[in-house]
Design an enzyme around this catalytic site. Structure first.
Site, mmCIF file in Angstrom:
data_model
loop_
_atom_site.group_PDB
_atom_site.id
_atom_site.type_symbol
_atom_site.label_atom_id
_atom_site.label_comp_id
_atom_site.label_asym_id
_atom_site.label_seq_id
_atom_site.Cartn_x
_atom_site.Cartn_y
_atom_site.Cartn_z
ATOM 1 N N ASP A 9 0.913 -1.090 0.002
ATOM 2 C CA ASP A 9 0.078 0.094 0.198
ATOM 3 C C ASP A 9 0.803 1.189 -0.017
ATOM 4 O O ASP A 9 1.651 1.428 0.821
ATOM 5 C CB ASP A 9 -0.779 -0.089 1.411
ATOM 6 N N ILE A 10 0.939 2.113 -1.077
ATOM 7 C CA ILE A 10 1.638 3.056 -1.249
ATOM 8 C C ILE A 10 1.776 4.071 -0.013
ATOM 9 O O ILE A 10 2.757 4.805 0.248
ATOM 10 C CB ILE A 10 1.548 3.695 -2.688
ATOM 11 N N ASN A 23 -5.572 13.676 -10.752
ATOM 12 C CA ASN A 23 -6.144 14.338 -11.944
ATOM 13 C C ASN A 23 -5.830 15.785 -12.016
ATOM 14 O O ASN A 23 -5.025 16.144 -11.325
ATOM 15 C CB ASN A 23 -7.632 14.289 -11.810
ATOM 16 N N GLY A 31 -9.527 6.300 -5.805
ATOM 17 C CA GLY A 31 -8.108 5.209 -6.208
ATOM 18 C C GLY A 31 -7.149 5.861 -5.267
ATOM 19 O O GLY A 31 -7.249 6.131 -4.023
ATOM 20 N N VAL A 32 -6.098 5.575 -5.706
ATOM 21 C CA VAL A 32 -4.763 5.946 -5.029
ATOM 22 C C VAL A 32 -4.558 7.412 -4.359
ATOM 23 O O VAL A 32 -4.145 7.824 -3.479
ATOM 24 C CB VAL A 32 -3.425 5.638 -5.790
ATOM 25 N N ASP A 33 -5.351 8.257 -5.470
ATOM 26 C CA ASP A 33 -5.223 9.738 -5.047
ATOM 27 C C ASP A 33 -6.220 9.770 -3.665
ATOM 28 O O ASP A 33 -5.440 10.725 -2.948
ATOM 29 C CB ASP A 33 -5.981 10.471 -6.291
ATOM 30 N N SER A 116 -2.556 5.502 -14.351
ATOM 31 C CA SER A 116 -3.626 5.363 -15.339
ATOM 32 C C SER A 116 -4.256 3.886 -15.464
ATOM 33 O O SER A 116 -4.835 3.629 -16.346
ATOM 34 C CB SER A 116 -3.084 5.570 -16.620
ATOM 35 N N GLY A 118 -6.063 2.354 -13.530
ATOM 36 C CA GLY A 118 -7.271 2.206 -12.688
ATOM 37 C C GLY A 118 -8.322 2.814 -13.249
ATOM 38 O O GLY A 118 -8.820 2.543 -14.417
ATOM 39 N N TYR A 120 -8.433 5.629 -15.055
ATOM 40 C CA TYR A 120 -8.180 6.166 -16.443
ATOM 41 C C TYR A 120 -7.900 4.938 -17.388
ATOM 42 O O TYR A 120 -7.742 5.486 -18.383
ATOM 43 C CB TYR A 120 -6.600 7.028 -16.320
HETATM 44 N N1 APR Z 1 -1.303 1.786 -3.124
HETATM 45 C C1 APR Z 1 -0.911 1.516 -4.312
HETATM 46 N N2 APR Z 1 -1.537 1.394 -5.355
HETATM 47 C C2 APR Z 1 -2.853 1.526 -5.296
HETATM 48 C C3 APR Z 1 -3.417 1.973 -4.170
HETATM 49 C C4 APR Z 1 -2.572 2.068 -2.930
HETATM 50 N N3 APR Z 1 -3.134 2.468 -1.705
HETATM 51 N N4 APR Z 1 -4.622 2.059 -4.097
HETATM 52 C C5 APR Z 1 -4.883 2.039 -5.761
HETATM 53 N N5 APR Z 1 -3.968 1.789 -6.323
HETATM 54 C C6 APR Z 1 -3.594 1.252 -7.827
HETATM 55 C C7 APR Z 1 -4.798 0.845 -8.172
HETATM 56 O O1 APR Z 1 -5.061 -0.466 -8.195
HETATM 57 C C8 APR Z 1 -4.253 1.062 -9.778
HETATM 58 O O2 APR Z 1 -3.518 -0.082 -10.352
HETATM 59 O O3 APR Z 1 -3.260 2.471 -8.222
HETATM 60 C C9 APR Z 1 -3.333 2.304 -9.614
HETATM 61 C C10 APR Z 1 -3.921 3.567 -10.357
HETATM 62 O O4 APR Z 1 -5.295 3.518 -10.229
HETATM 63 P P1 APR Z 1 -6.216 4.840 -9.990
HETATM 64 O O5 APR Z 1 -5.877 5.431 -8.636
HETATM 65 O O6 APR Z 1 -7.512 4.885 -10.406
HETATM 66 O O7 APR Z 1 -5.360 6.242 -10.686
HETATM 67 P P2 APR Z 1 -5.633 6.219 -12.291
HETATM 68 O O8 APR Z 1 -5.889 5.084 -13.082
HETATM 69 O O9 APR Z 1 -4.285 7.075 -12.587
HETATM 70 O O10 APR Z 1 -6.829 7.299 -12.484
HETATM 71 C C11 APR Z 1 -6.546 8.755 -11.928
HETATM 72 O O11 APR Z 1 -8.592 8.400 -10.522
HETATM 73 O O12 APR Z 1 -8.438 8.628 -8.355
HETATM 74 C C12 APR Z 1 -8.873 9.273 -9.327
HETATM 75 O O13 APR Z 1 -8.246 11.469 -8.796
HETATM 76 C C13 APR Z 1 -7.801 10.178 -9.641
HETATM 77 O O14 APR Z 1 -9.164 11.176 -11.384
HETATM 78 C C14 APR Z 1 -8.074 10.661 -11.033
HETATM 79 C C15 APR Z 1 -7.963 9.085 -11.699
#
Ligand code: APR
Length: 386
Positions: A9-10, A23, A31-33, A116, A118, A120
């Site tokens: 978990d990052i 974003n 998601g991770v954001d 991207s 997740g 995206y």
């Molecule tokens: N630790 C590590 N990786 C994680 C965690 C975590 N705690 N939570 C999620 N992830 C992984 C997901 O499994 C995925 O493989 O992060 C990767 C990216 O997924 P997203 O968070 O959905 O990011 P992204 O696909 O780049 O989409 C960005 O999603 O959360 C919103 O604000 C963000 O609008 C933006 C979009």
């Protein structure tokens, strides 16, 4: 190790900087954001409001606040359509901009999520190979320890073209290993027969059938759990294993090659014949190839501190993954790899999935250690480098 692929978990990573897949508003999301903002606390959003957003492919940095990481690097990946609208280039740029920013802030360690991959919509295997190749290229030229964090391994799949043939290669090598273990491939008679169960008319000296059978039975069970190969497939052509073994033990089976015992030599002779040490051999091979030390250890995914330890200690005892990492960096052939491993006291084995993966890549002349580590990670094996 300059580039590691790990499951974590990052938000819990104790590194100088973690990268947020944000974003363009930088005002948080899911998601991770969302996870990073929750863990960092409200101060993070307050600072993000002052940044004025971020374009896709760019990166901006803030403090880490309640996170164990000192900084958060916010980057924006592309919203994936079909890969023909410049998405791969924007994604690579998101990794590069984040790495450059980490460097500019003198970070020694950085952790990335799969940007991207997740919300995206980037296919995971594409997201992974762009991440591994972009980061891999960067760490070859810069001193930085990077973690690529895979959050949910279940959806982790290898994308590279070689993956299908790698799976077949592992299966085939495994079946050969099993059949060899049961003596079916006469042309492969090796010392492993020496421990074959002793029988009155057998030519295979060794432990009693009982122990062997038990051990063998155990191996079969372990085999099925790990490879789910029905017995009939393993011993094709035989109704059951007993028939198979009876045939292998039959008097007309190919004769066991006789191994002349090496003439006794006293310990002093053997010690005098000691080969050059691992580190001496490594440094010689680097020079012979006209490589710089840094070029070699970076291609081996070995960090500078670790290499200088090897360089200084003539009697350095490497781990097998370290020796294999240098075999890849030096682009050794399979026989050269076996010889180098043996000089360090190791061997390649078809009973070892990691060894088969490395052998697969060397046989195909693919010395990209980051791709090899992608495969090793997929099979839950230790990565090469250190
Ligand atoms: N630790 C590590 N990786 C994680 C965690 C975590 N705690 N939570 C999620 N992830 C992984 C997901 O499994 C995925 O493989 O992060 C990767 C990216 O997924 P997203 O968070 O959905 O990011 P992204 O696909 O780049 O989409 C960005 O999603 O959360 C919103 O604000 C963000 O609008 C933006 C979009």
């Amino acid at each position: 190790m300059p580039l590691q692929i790990i499951r974590a978990d990052i938000t819990k990573m104790k590194v100088d900087a973690i990268v947020n897949a944000a974003n363009s508003t930088l005002l948080g999301g899911g998601g991770v954001d969302g996870a990073i903002h929750r863990a960092a606390g409200p101060e993070l959003l307050k600072e993000c409001r002052t940044l004025g957003g971020c374009a896709a492919g760019d990166a901006k940095i803030t403090k880490g606040y309640n996170l164990p990481a000192k900084y958060v690097i916010h980057t924006v990946g592309p919203i994936w359509r079909d890969g023909t609208y410049g998405e791969p280039e924007i994604l690579a740029s998101a990794y590069r901009s984040s790495l450059e920013l980490a460097d500019a802030y003198h970070c020694e360690s950085v952790a990335f999520p799969l940007i991207s991959a997740g919300a995206y919509g980037c296919p995971r295997k594409t997201a992974l190979s762009i991440a591994v190749n972009t980061i891999g290229e960067y760490v070859l030229e810069h001193d930085l320890n990077v973690f690529l964090v895979i959050y949910d391994k279940k959806s982790f799949e290898i994308g590279s073209s070689w993956f299908g043939s790698l799976q077949t290669y592992i299966d085939d090598a495994y079946v050969r290993e099993q059949m060899l273990a049961y003596g079916s491939e006469r042309r492969y008679q090796t010392t492993s027969f020496a421990s074959y169960p002793a029988k009155k008319k057998s030519r295979f000296p060794g432990i009693g059938m009982g122990e062997k059978k038990k051990e063998r039975k155990g191996r079969k069970e372990e085999t099925e759990t790990s490879f789910h190969r029905p017995e009939a497939e393993l011993f094709s052509g035989y109704a059951k294993r007993e028939e198979f073994e009876a045939d292998m033990m039959a008097p007309n089976a190919a004769p066991m090659p006789q191994y002349a015992m090496a003439p006794a030599e006293d310990l002093e002779d053997r010690l005098r014949r000691l080969d050059e040490s691992f580190s001496k051999k490594l440094l010689r091979m680097i020079d012979e190839r006209g490589m710089k030390d840094s070029e070699c250890y970076k291609k081996a995914n070995i960090d500078r501190k670790h290499f200088s330890k090897i360089r200084k200690d003539e009697h350095y005892r490497p781990k097998k993954t370290t020796v294999l990492a240098f075999c890849i960096a030096l682009e050794l052939t399979l026989p050269q790899t076996r010889a180098f491993l043996e000089s360090a006291g190791y061997a390649l084995s078809h009973a070892n999935v990691a060894d088969m993966i490395v052998e697969f890549f060397i046989e195909r002349g693919n010395y990209n250690i980051f791709e090899i580590n992608e495969a090793l990670f997929h099979y839950d094996q230790n990565l090469l480098g250190s």
